[in-house]
Design an enzyme around this catalytic site. Structure first.
Site: not given
Lengths: 233, 219
Positions: B45-47
């Site tokens: 998840s790119e966060n």
């Protein structure tokens, strides 16, 4: 050890002036500096340029500053969740620069690492590339993107010590460490402030050298944007 | 013709053991529900999370633990957390094996448009431009035609681009298609009961099809 502790959010932001450029940590409403946002609304500074991945929601986060028309320009990657934001944008009261999320993070990083620019493939061949220098390395095109130049970076950490060292918790880390490194003045609000020496040096995410002011925040709401659960069978 | 879960189920067959995978919002998120047993994948998840787990049980939500869609999630044994710059570092340096994302349009040379409709409220590209510019393997999950009944597989995108020349595979409710290196869509599989002619009608871009295009097989 140099003591970075200030009394609270009001003192921490007291010298932020109209027209300043601020970085604000957080992803959505996760890991945002709630206390400093409240203090900025109270202080009423205007014409701010805010660099933040998102723009909050109508009644929380940066949305609170938008309500008071304190923001002149937002630099973000995604701004979808805010009706007041949309109204100000469509009426021309608010300027918005949308940039790829990785570009946003890396322009913060470059600033904190003392590098004037980065090269990224994100946005090549799209309208994001308009007016930007393109360089080819090993057969692939990259855009040159400049490091941000922010007067203040305002971040939220889980724990911090009086020397300004910071530890973040879970995915509320997000943009906070890279923004902490990038402010000319960096303000950190933390859930728990401890004496220097109480945090294990091996566990520090942001060394205190990057942090100019630190205080223990109060009353964290930590609002959840999309509460998703599963049921126990 | 497949429903959204059918599209997700078919895409899940493309995931190989040991893959690190980034799933976009919408149909791509559903793919996580259909990863075959015995296939070990790590979801990014790119966060700032590798090893995304399922949604939490009610009462166990943690406001500090969300995915890129801002949903409450959980970690798994072996998960790791990092900052946003590092997250896109692993995307740019191609450590993520597969990216699955939605699209409004894909062109026959692999351009994708999925972030902006001029004249409508523009919400932003989030991490999509970074992902499509760097991923070595991208699958688009989308409906074959838009709500107006117009093909989303085009000679050239009409909407502002997210990335150029980057899409290699598309899975829709009608078909699995590869984007050919020289341009054009190669029909690989048909959804159950859907004819090649039907797919051809729904595809405005150049479509190549062999004589006997197989139907998708689901376990």
């Amino acid at each position: 050890m140099i003591n970075k502790v200030v009394s609270g959010a009001d003192e921490a932001i007291s010298d932020i002036e109209n027209g300043n450029t601020l970085m604000l940590g957080g992803f959505g409403l996760c890991g945002i500096p709630e206390n400093c946002i409240t203090a900025l609304v109270k202080k009423g500074v205007k014409d701010l340029t805010c660099i933040s991945n998102n723009a909050g929601v109508d009644d929380f986060g940066i949305g609170l500053m938008l309500q008071q028309r304190q923001v002149k320009k937002m630099i973000s990657s995604y701004v979808g969740e805010n009706a007041e934001f949309e109204r100000q944008l469509l009426s021309g009261e608010l300027e918005v620069e949308l940039i790829p999320q990785g570009t946003l993070a890396t322009r913060c990083m470059a600033s904190g690492y003392g590098m004037p620019a980065i090269f990224t493939p994100a946005g090549v061949g799209t309208e994001v590339a308009e007016g930007k220098e393109v360089r080819n390395f090993n057969g692939k095109d990259y855009l040159m993107e400049y490091a941000f130049d922010a007067d203040f970076a305002i971040v939220k950490a889980w724990k911090g010590d009086t020397a300004g060292n910071l530890i973040f918790r879970s995915t509320s880390r997000n943009f906070n460490p890279v923004m902490a490194m990038a402010g000319k003045i960096t303000i950190a609000e933390v859930e728990e402030l401890v004496e220097a020496g109480e945090l294990d040096p091996d566990h520090i995410h942001t060394p205190g050298v990057f942090v100019h002011r630190i205080f223990q925040g109060a009353g964290y709401e930590k609002r959840i944007e999309q509460r998703t659960v599963r049921t126990k069978n | 013709m497949l429903d959204k879960d059918g599209i997700a189920k078919r895409i899940a067959k493309e995931i190989k053991d040991g893959f690190y995978v980034n799933l976009g919002i919408g149909i791509p998120t559903l793919v996580a529900n259909y990863i075959p047993e015995g296939i070990n994948v790590v979801l990014q998840s790119e966060n700032g999370l590798l090893g995304m787990g399922p949604f939490p049980f009610e009462g166990e939500e943690d406001a500090d633990l969300i995915n890129a869609g801002k949903q409450t999630i959980t970690t798994l044994p072996g998960s790791s957390i990092f900052d946003s710059a590092l997250s896109f570092g692993m995307i740019r340096s191609q450590k993520i094996d597969l990216t699955i994302l939605g699209a409004m349009e894909v062109s026959e040379n692999g351009d994708i448009a999925n972030w902006k409709i001029p004249g409508k409220m523009v919400k932003g590209m989030g991490g999509a431009m970074d992902l499509v510019a760097s991923a070595k393997n991208i699958i688009v999950a989308m409906q074959h035609v838009n709500k107006a009944g117009e093909s989303k597989l085009l000679p050239k995108c009409t909407l502002p681009l997210t990335g150029v020349n980057c899409i290699k595979k598309i899975v829709t409710e009608l078909a699995v298609l590869d984007v050919l290196p020289g341009g054009g869509f190669q029909l690989i599989e048909r959804a159950p009961g859907v004819s090649v002619d039907y797919i051809r009608q729904a595809t405005t871009g150049k479509l190549f099809a062999e004589d006997n295009v197989p139907e998708m097989i689901f376990d």
